[in-house]
Write a protein that holds these residues in place. Structure first.
Motif, PDB file in Angstrom:
ATOM      1  N   ASP A 139       0.806  -0.925   0.259  1.00 37.24           N
ATOM      2  CA  ASP A 139       0.204  -0.111  -0.364  1.00 37.24           C
ATOM      3  C   ASP A 139       0.355   1.109   0.005  1.00 37.24           C
ATOM      4  O   ASP A 139       1.950   1.201   0.005  1.00 37.24           O
ATOM      5  N   SER A 140       0.432   2.575  -0.179  1.00 39.20           N
ATOM      6  CA  SER A 140       1.143   4.061   0.164  1.00 39.20           C
ATOM      7  C   SER A 140       1.458   4.204   0.756  1.00 39.20           C
ATOM      8  O   SER A 140       2.214   5.239   0.984  1.00 39.20           O
ATOM      9  N   LYS A 141       1.245   3.344   2.561  1.00 35.83           N
ATOM     10  CA  LYS A 141       2.620   3.113   3.235  1.00 35.83           C
ATOM     11  C   LYS A 141       3.233   2.295   3.677  1.00 35.83           C
ATOM     12  O   LYS A 141       4.029   2.655   4.372  1.00 35.83           O
ATOM     13  N   GLY A 142       3.773   1.736   2.733  1.00 32.86           N
ATOM     14  CA  GLY A 142       4.553   0.636   2.689  1.00 32.86           C
ATOM     15  C   GLY A 142       4.628  -0.728   3.495  1.00 32.86           C
ATOM     16  O   GLY A 142       5.217  -1.331   3.733  1.00 32.86           O
ATOM     17  N   ASN A 143       2.964  -1.119   3.629  1.00 33.09           N
ATOM     18  CA  ASN A 143       2.107  -1.658   4.154  1.00 33.09           C
ATOM     19  C   ASN A 143       2.515  -3.143   3.370  1.00 33.09           C
ATOM     20  O   ASN A 143       2.141  -3.025   2.148  1.00 33.09           O
ATOM     21  N   ILE A 144       2.374  -4.481   3.601  1.00 30.11           N
ATOM     22  CA  ILE A 144       2.695  -5.531   2.278  1.00 30.11           C
ATOM     23  C   ILE A 144       0.715  -6.030   2.473  1.00 30.11           C
ATOM     24  O   ILE A 144       0.686  -6.518   3.823  1.00 30.11           O
ATOM     25  N   ILE A 145      -0.241  -5.791   1.492  1.00 36.93           N
ATOM     26  CA  ILE A 145      -1.128  -6.091   2.065  1.00 36.93           C
ATOM     27  C   ILE A 145      -1.882  -7.185   1.215  1.00 36.93           C
ATOM     28  O   ILE A 145      -3.179  -7.589   1.172  1.00 36.93           O
TER      29      ILE A 145
END
Length: 166
Positions: A139-145
């Protein structure tokens, strides 16, 4: 040369036999310190992926199904301004990654502009990539979704399209 061939075959066989499904819960965030060199473009660092959803596909020149997965994932991301597609080679050397595109059909060769090289497979290792092809969605915050291995099936494609739209 023969030893290298045997080594690569052993690695491929072990990936086929022992690979377990990628567990998206194992690694929840993109590492903050990686650097990927582009085959045709510059360098990608985590800061280049901010404020966009990123579909990152991992492949190698010896992986027969990787080009199909690359085409599918690029097709999903195409036309969405909020989505970045990054194709990451985990080949042993940069030359193998370059040669991979020379051997692809002409309609897939333009995908080289989205291709980057993961020197010593550092990023793939940090993300616990255990088999190829594999992909993650960030995602746009660097979280692997989202994370998975192999060619996405119809339900996975539908899910990826839903993630991109939201």
């Amino acid at each position: 040369m023969r030893f290298r061939f045997l080594y690569i075959n052993a690695v491929v066989l072990s990936l086929m036999v022992f690979a377990s499904p990628l567990n998206a819960g194992k690694v929840e965030k993109l590492p903050k310190d990686f650097k990927l060199s582009g085959l045709e473009s510059g360098v990608i660092k985590p800061k280049n992926l901010r404020n966009k959803i990123t579909i990152m596909q991992f492949w190698a020149s010896w992986c027969g199904s990787c080009s199909k997965t690359m085409k599918t994932l690029h097709g999903i991301s195409k036309g969405h301004r909020n989505v970045k597609f990054v194709s990451v080679s985990v080949d042993e050397d940069l030359e193998s990654a370059h040669n991979y595109f020379k051997d692809l059909p002409k309609n897939l060769q333009p995908l080289k502009k989205f291709a980057y090289f993961d020197n010593d497979a550092k990023l793939a290792t940090a993300l616990d990539i255990e088999a190829l092809p594999a992909y993650i969605v960030i995602d746009s915050k660097g979280n692997i979704i989202e994370a998975d291995e192999g060619q996405p099936n119809k339900s996975q494609i539908k899910k990826l399209k839903s993630i991109i739209r939201n």
